[in-house]
Design an enzyme around this catalytic site. Structure first.
Site, PDB file in Angstrom:
ATOM      1  N   VAL A   1       0.848  -1.203   0.000  1.00 35.72           N
ATOM      2  CA  VAL A   1       0.000   0.000   0.000  1.00 35.72           C
ATOM      3  C   VAL A   1       0.881   1.250   0.000  1.00 35.72           C
ATOM      4  O   VAL A   1       0.749   2.137  -0.851  1.00 35.72           O
ATOM      5  CB  VAL A   1      -0.946   0.013   1.231  1.00 35.72           C
ATOM      6  CG1 VAL A   1      -1.808   1.270   1.207  1.00 35.72           C
ATOM      7  CG2 VAL A   1      -1.802  -1.232   1.250  1.00 35.72           C
ATOM      8  N   TYR A   2       1.785   1.312   0.975  1.00 30.59           N
ATOM      9  CA  TYR A   2       2.659   2.490   1.109  1.00 30.59           C
ATOM     10  C   TYR A   2       3.507   2.690  -0.149  1.00 30.59           C
ATOM     11  O   TYR A   2       3.556   3.788  -0.720  1.00 30.59           O
ATOM     12  CB  TYR A   2       3.543   2.302   2.338  1.00 30.59           C
ATOM     13  CG  TYR A   2       4.614   3.354   2.534  1.00 30.59           C
ATOM     14  CD1 TYR A   2       4.279   4.683   2.775  1.00 30.59           C
ATOM     15  CD2 TYR A   2       5.965   3.014   2.489  1.00 30.59           C
ATOM     16  CE1 TYR A   2       5.265   5.647   2.968  1.00 30.59           C
ATOM     17  CE2 TYR A   2       6.953   3.968   2.682  1.00 30.59           C
ATOM     18  CZ  TYR A   2       6.600   5.286   2.919  1.00 30.59           C
ATOM     19  OH  TYR A   2       7.583   6.229   3.106  1.00 30.59           O
ATOM     20  N   ALA A   3       4.153   1.616  -0.596  1.00 35.11           N
ATOM     21  CA  ALA A   3       5.071   1.737  -1.733  1.00 35.11           C
ATOM     22  C   ALA A   3       4.331   2.139  -2.998  1.00 35.11           C
ATOM     23  O   ALA A   3       4.810   2.979  -3.771  1.00 35.11           O
ATOM     24  CB  ALA A   3       5.816   0.417  -1.935  1.00 35.11           C
TER      25      ALA A   3
ATOM     26  N   SER B   1       1.565   3.821  -3.186  1.00 36.36           N
ATOM     27  CA  SER B   1       1.121   5.221  -3.087  1.00 36.36           C
ATOM     28  C   SER B   1       2.267   6.154  -3.473  1.00 36.36           C
ATOM     29  O   SER B   1       2.077   7.163  -4.161  1.00 36.36           O
ATOM     30  CB  SER B   1       0.603   5.539  -1.681  1.00 36.36           C
ATOM     31  OG  SER B   1       1.669   5.641  -0.736  1.00 36.36           O
TER      32      SER B   1
END
Ligand SMILES: NC(=O)c1ccc[n+]([C@@H]2O[C@H](COP(=O)([O-])OP(=O)(O)OC[C@H]3O[C@@H](n4cnc5c(N)ncnc54)[C@H](OP(=O)(O)O)[C@@H]3O)[C@@H](O)[C@H]2O)c1
Length: 248
Positions: free
Chosen positions: A153-155, A157
């Site tokens: 998710v973080y990467a 985004s």
């Protein structure tokens, strides 16, 4: 190196890399709008900049979408004038196995990491162009460049933010607004110390050729380079500041 009198809006400037960036830009003469959620730490950051002879004000904002982004730009302009420099730094990291991620956490991560920078740029870049130029720096991460289990998710985004960086270079570069990104590796901040703990952070840092974690000031220096006129021919770049981790 002088940014004398330029108005800089730094999101997430109550902590870590954002705070170090706000301090560095103020040292170079910029008038800095320190933004974040925590008013107490915002006031402390402003006090420190003013004590060092700089100019800064705090604009508190809990950012999640277009309306907050536009309200923050209005607040910044009321405090210090039209924004010449925008540093899209505020972000959250959501980690975990794909099947375990709650929809609300996915949405919160994409809201602050992608949607807010998108609407902040929409709110400031046309004005920068109309006034003859400006600079935008987006803060990405090294994990936007390679796959790691648990960072989807973080990467992703931040990978979106990197493509936005290039899209905006295409859209606004011809109007003298330079848009670039820095992609840090593991950096000692309030956020990472809380999320990983010092030991796990050190282990992450040890994977890179530099064999260590970065200090927030080192990432701020990289952002400062991209903001300054020395980087006048740098458009749409994603500059790694990761101790060499993505190079090897
Ligand atoms: N540290 C690292 O190892 C590392 C590595 C790669 C990339 N990065 C990137 O570098 C940037 C800064 O990281 P950091 O470690 O310095 O972060 P941090 O210490 O966790 O600070 C995050 C900042 O963002 C603000 N923020 C978070 N969510 C917000 C929201 N919804 N609305 C408004 N403000 C919000 C926080 O405000 P409050 O504290 O006031 O709530 C705080 O000022 C992020 O973009 C991160 O993804 C960091």
């Amino acid at each position: 190196m002088s940014l004398s009198g330029k108005v800089a809006l730094v999101t997430g400037a109550t902590s870590g890399i954002g705070r170090a960036t706000a301090e560095l830009l103020a040292e170079r003469g910029a008038h800095v709008v320190v933004s974040g959620r925590d008013a107490e730490r915002g006031a402390e950051a402003v006090r420190q900049i003013r004590d060092a002879g700089g100019v800064a004000d705090f604009a508190g904002a809990e950012l999640s979408g277009a309306a907050d982004a536009r309200a923050l730009v209005r607040a910044a302009e009321e405090l210090l004038g039209p924004v010449d420099i925008l540093v899209n730094n505020a972000a959250i990291a959501v980690f975990g196995a794909t099947a375990s991620i709650a929809e609300d956490d996915f949405d919160a991560c994409y809201a602050i990491n992608v949607k807010v920078p998108f609407f902040l740029v929409g709110a400031v870049a046309p004005g920068m162009a109309a006034r003859g130029g400006g600079v935008i720096v987006n803060v990405s991460t090294m994990v936007a460049s390679f796959g790691t289990a648990g960072s989807a998710v973080y990467a992703s985004s931040k990978a979106a933010l990197e493509l936005l960086t290039k899209s905006w270079a295409a859209e606004f570069g011809p109007h003298k607004v330079r848009v670039n990104a820095v992609a840090p590796g593991p950096t000692r901040t309030e956020g990472t110390t809380g999320q990983y703990g010092a030991e796990r952070l050190a282990a992450l840092g040890a994977q890179a050729p530099a064999r260590r974690v970065a200090e927030a000031r080192e990432i701020a220096e990289t952002i400062g380079f991209l903001v300054g006129d020395q980087a006048g021919f740098v458009h749409g770049a994603i500059l790694p500041a990761d101790g060499g981790r993505t190079a090897v």
